[in-house]
Scaffold this active site. Sequence first.
Site, mmCIF file in Angstrom:
data_model
loop_
_atom_site.group_PDB
_atom_site.id
_atom_site.type_symbol
_atom_site.label_atom_id
_atom_site.label_comp_id
_atom_site.label_asym_id
_atom_site.label_seq_id
_atom_site.Cartn_x
_atom_site.Cartn_y
_atom_site.Cartn_z
ATOM 1 N N GLU A 351 34.016 47.780 44.101
ATOM 2 C CA GLU A 351 33.196 46.831 43.908
ATOM 3 C C GLU A 351 32.518 45.837 42.475
ATOM 4 O O GLU A 351 32.406 44.970 42.930
ATOM 5 C CB GLU A 351 31.878 48.104 44.109
ATOM 6 N N ASP A 393 55.926 11.161 39.457
ATOM 7 C CA ASP A 393 56.683 10.208 39.578
ATOM 8 C C ASP A 393 56.687 9.492 38.314
ATOM 9 O O ASP A 393 57.300 10.391 37.370
ATOM 10 C CB ASP A 393 55.735 9.384 39.239
ATOM 11 N N ASP A 661 48.822 9.367 40.346
ATOM 12 C CA ASP A 661 48.116 8.646 39.613
ATOM 13 C C ASP A 661 47.278 7.157 40.071
ATOM 14 O O ASP A 661 46.367 6.560 40.097
ATOM 15 C CB ASP A 661 47.474 8.052 38.046
ATOM 16 N N ASP A 665 49.928 7.761 45.984
ATOM 17 C CA ASP A 665 50.048 9.322 45.781
ATOM 18 C C ASP A 665 49.343 10.483 46.140
ATOM 19 O O ASP A 665 49.725 11.280 46.777
ATOM 20 C CB ASP A 665 49.865 9.013 44.468
ATOM 21 N N ASN A 729 43.423 59.116 43.869
ATOM 22 C CA ASN A 729 42.193 60.428 44.401
ATOM 23 C C ASN A 729 41.781 60.023 45.714
ATOM 24 O O ASN A 729 41.218 61.490 45.619
ATOM 25 C CB ASN A 729 41.364 58.779 43.827
ATOM 26 N N ASN A 754 33.483 57.298 38.035
ATOM 27 C CA ASN A 754 34.000 56.153 38.604
ATOM 28 C C ASN A 754 33.541 54.791 38.116
ATOM 29 O O ASN A 754 33.817 53.243 37.867
ATOM 30 C CB ASN A 754 33.126 55.876 40.236
ATOM 31 N N ASP A 758 35.549 51.689 35.525
ATOM 32 C CA ASP A 758 34.732 50.292 36.195
ATOM 33 C C ASP A 758 34.834 49.291 34.907
ATOM 34 O O ASP A 758 34.883 48.093 34.486
ATOM 35 C CB ASP A 758 33.645 50.226 37.261
#
Length: 918
Positions: A351, A393, A661, A665, A729, A754, A758
Amino acid sequence: MFSFKNVYVRFIQSHGMARHFRSLAIWDAFRREAQPHEMSDQLSQRLVAAAHTAPESLLASLGTQLSGLSAERANLIRREVGPNEVGHEKPMPWWLHLWHCYRNPFNLLLTLLAAVSYATNDLRAAVVIGAMVLLSTVMRFVQETRSNKAADELKAMVSNKATVMRRDLAEEAAAEAREFFEIQLHTKPAHQEEVPIRELVPGDIVVLSAGDMIPADLRVLSAKDLFVSQAAMTGESLPVEKFALPRQPSNNALELENLLFMGTNVVSGAGLAVVLETGGRTFFGALAQRVTATDRAPTAFQTGVNRVSWLLIRFMVVMSPLVLLLNGFTKGDWVEAALFALSIAVGLTPEMLPMIVTSTLAKGAVVLSRKRVIVKRLDAIQNFGAMNVLCTDKTGTLTQDKIFLERHTDIHGNKSEEVLSLAYLNSHYQTGLKNLLDVAVLEHAEVHRSLDIAANYKKVDEIPFDFQRRRMSVVVSERDDHHELICKGALEEVLAVCTRIREDGQDMPLTPERLADIKQRTAALNEQGLRVVAVAMKEEPPHRQAYSVADESNMTLMGYVAFLDPPKESTEPALTALKAHGIEVKILTGDNELVTAKICREVGLEQRGVVLGSQIEAMSDSELSEIAVKYNVFAKLSPAQKERIVRSLKAAGNVVGFMGDGINDAPALRAADIGISVDSAVDIAKEAADIILLEKSLMVLEEGVIEGRRTFANMLKYIKMTASSNFGNVFSVLIASAFLPFLPMLPLQLLVQNLLYDISQVAIPFDNVDAELLTQPQRWNPDDIGRFMVWFGPVSSLFDIATYLLMWFVFSANTPEHQTLFQSGWFVEGLLSQTLIVHMIRTRKIPFLQSRAAWPLLGMTLAVMAMGVFMVMGPFSHYFKLQALPPVFFVYLAGILMAYIALTQAMKSFYAKRYGWQ
């Protein structure tokens, strides 16, 4: 399941145009869905009507003139019609954003569990689960709000601009006076001004040249060899020439030659056009509305994250019913078993994955911006870190972004003021994209001359530059008895249109002997690192006012201008650093092979042979794929050849970056895995790029690559931790459910564990990364995640089982009456081992000794571990249906955790030797 939409879709949509549709398959699909006959009837009628209206009448209807609008009038119109933005998602109200953060499957599942707990009078469980939902939602809301703000700030640092005509208030008043009183007033002339594209309004007069993006739907007022690439609109692969008047009548707006559409770009030539429609009222805007309602096709990175997420969800779908059945049949309490199975489902779902990935990418983008690297697409950071081939280049990258005019000579190499004058006139009068060579000519002439020679001439016409001819011409008149066509460009292409040479003031035939001498002299200049540009001319009768490419013939070669493009001092150390970080640099340039080879030697780039564009043209795709990998210097390339090389390198399994640039290109930038441009680039190059450098330097690029790898490494840590921990788990719960006469942990306890786990990982985006992980490109490999999960998940299960045995045999927690003691013991061990896995998996080295986590992560994990112990040993343990553990338990726990660390470390060494660590 997972989307970056809130973070970057509106960033791109408000910033880009054609870049929306970098995936041609997606764009083609939308284009097919919105064929011209499906355009809004009103929009189509307005555009067709504007195309057939006389220019004077059209300008009058729009309330403008050829001299443009005043800034004040433009502001008034903008307040009425809004900014010129396409597909811009307005920021959601905070309450709606909060709702979007809540409404994910994980929170809905938790809410269901809280409702069931409340219905069964388990108020404590309902409160804890509600807190879990609230915390998850608020954390995601805060992180995404910060990410959106960061994206908006970065977007503001890079903006495309358009050149418009502007007049002051005096001119505005004069226009009104002429209209109502038919009198003539003396006013200041209009001037050209660059404004951000989003500020354009209907009625603005736009000046167009090669490299410009078409910023809105426009009607052409004047054009000179104006070729526009509108493949994004019509699918035509070749540029289309545009004119001031339609050549063929049509009711299809896309087929009219005097209409230009937002999202297309100028390939060559010049023009003047008036803005008809802006923003969402353009044809592009009509298509973009479909896109804003539809997520973009997932990138390789997003697809990989989705695969891992769905792998865990599949585990959840299989394991939760299995846990339900095992506990229902063995314990007999199906309600409790169902709640426990739901808790297992919640524990197996990642989550926090959206929030962790989002915040990691946003944090990486902000850090990159401090290094003068702007990320246009957040998920491009992964490709930045994975890049192993950089195509670039030569000019401005290996060399200084400043070119000097070193010599101006006749065909024999003698200094010639006449050649300099002709080159100056050519550069001065061209209206297309002035490159560095033109700037060098103009600056050199201005320094060495007290009088402007252009004052004696007037311009008649020009033949703009394009990348097929590689030359451009202007036609000027000094006297009324003739015109002078002056051509400047690449030596071979100029020689191709010359039949004579100027020698000692006389025109002589261009014989094979003289041609060989010319090539020998220019080759000698090239070997000195000088770029040679040929200058030719011819006289024409003064009767014509329009010239074309066909007039570039039977010319006289006058001489050459030679330019020095010195290498940057930072180039050699930057190339060394890139090589040390596993990135191979390949040079893709349109310049001469001799000049390119000289520069490569000066900057220490080892050459493995030079391949020319003419050789590439004759190769098949399979031959080019082999050559592209083998060689590292490619010279005299056309834009299409640059693109072919990039695609060949990608087909060979490389992650390819392209740095450019110029307008030439743009195709390669789009084809690359990661397009890199600079803030001073032409509009189409910036639009095509994923990354914008605020400084054109390989050293800046190298710093950006390292930060990209650091960002990706931290994301990968979380994914590995979550996958392996959840997989472990599953085994632990299945074994406990099969053999214990009671639940190994209550649903409430499992959810709290849990939640704490987290929270312990929220600081991962700010973690340190081992230096060795930054030295090589990092690829996204979802299959490796699955293998990692299978190897390391069961390790934690071994010590969960050891804790079961400890509680069962040592502390006699082996009956339903003593299940609280058992559950308390596994709660503490499970939380501490899961939190320790953060430090074990974050590095290949020995944690805490050879590699220490950043202080935010270290502090967060220590706080969570302390909180877990306090919940069991403190005065509030009964709220969570836990009880205090005997002090001796922690002696055993220390031994279990030390054994867990030792076995995991040994497993890491074995796994890394066999499969590699990352």
